[in-house]
Design an enzyme around this catalytic site. Structure first.
Site, short mmCIF file in Angstrom:
data_model
loop_
_atom_site.label_atom_id
_atom_site.label_comp_id
_atom_site.label_asym_id
_atom_site.label_seq_id
_atom_site.Cartn_x
_atom_site.Cartn_y
_atom_site.Cartn_z
N LEU A 47 0.88 -1.07 0.05
CA LEU A 47 0.03 -0.09 -0.10
C LEU A 47 0.79 1.16 0.09
O LEU A 47 1.92 1.26 0.63
CB LEU A 47 -0.92 0.06 1.32
N ASP A 48 0.54 2.37 -0.76
CA ASP A 48 1.55 3.26 -0.71
C ASP A 48 1.64 4.12 0.17
O ASP A 48 0.71 3.86 1.08
CB ASP A 48 1.48 3.99 -2.21
N PHE A 49 2.33 5.23 0.34
CA PHE A 49 2.73 5.86 1.63
C PHE A 49 1.23 6.45 2.03
O PHE A 49 0.93 6.46 3.12
CB PHE A 49 3.38 7.02 1.29
N SER A 51 -1.94 5.40 1.35
CA SER A 51 -2.96 4.67 1.39
C SER A 51 -3.14 3.87 2.88
O SER A 51 -1.86 3.72 3.43
CB SER A 51 -2.79 3.42 0.29
N ARG A 148 -0.04 1.72 -8.07
CA ARG A 148 -1.22 2.86 -7.59
C ARG A 148 -2.25 2.68 -8.78
O ARG A 148 -3.02 3.74 -9.06
CB ARG A 148 -0.24 4.36 -8.06
#
Length: 189
Positions: A47-49, A51, A148
């Protein structure tokens, strides 16, 4: 025989989905700050920063590869900028063109539908308020996981993502696991 360990984590906003930061310039928060994980623990997918939500972790590479495969649905609750309509929901379901690794890519068909505000606790960094216009929530369910991807999908139909929370992977749900909390489990599937 090695006894592998498995964890369910509610990843908070502002953490990287990794244990080592190779970028020496910036100090980013890492998963190891949330729990005393055993050596060799890896995040299954990312999960990105910005999220939040369900992240599975394991010490077993075979389990990681299995769950990252396209066999399991991943469900995201997405707050978007504006009032998304059924037209855009249908586009999300059917697949949309996004950029991936410098090329155009059409996402595989999935599921999407409007949802009521899921009433998640406010995140640590405020998103914005109603003075900036209305927002709406959509559930997006995919089996793939390009970089993403969900953010790119909502932007492709004209509704940029403001907040993204993964709530389910396969049959595993985040349920009432509090933000930043970790639950050790016997296995995943």
């Amino acid at each position: 025989m090695i006894k592998h360990r498995h964890f369910i984590l509610h990843k908070p906003y502002g953490y990287l989905s990794q244990f080592i930061n190779n970028q020496t310039k910036r100090k980013k928060k890492l998963l190891g700050e949330l729990h005393d994980f055993p050596d060799g623990t890896m995040a299954i997918g990312r999960l990105d920063f910005a999220s939040e939500g369900l992240l599975l972790l394991t010490t077993d590479g075979k389990v990681s590869a299995e769950i990252r495969s396209n066999k399991y649905e991943k469900e995201y609750y997405v707050q978007v900028d504006g009032i998304i309509t059924q037209k855009e929901i249908e586009q999300l379901k059917n697949g949309v063109e996004i950029g991936f690794e410098g090329k155009k890519y059409t996402t595989k068909p999935g599921k999407a539908f409007l949802i009521d505000d899921p009433q998640f606790p406010l995140r640590s960094q405020k998103i914005r308020d109603e003075r900036h216009g209305p927002t709406s929530w959509v559930s997006v369910i995919i089996t793939e996981g390009k970089f993403r991807q969900v953010r790119k999908m909502t932007a492709a139909v004209g509704f940029p993502t403001l907040r993204l929370i993964r709530v389910r992977i396969g049959e595993i749900k985040i349920d009432d696991l509090a933000n930043g909390k970790v639950l050790e489990v016997d296995g995943f599937m």
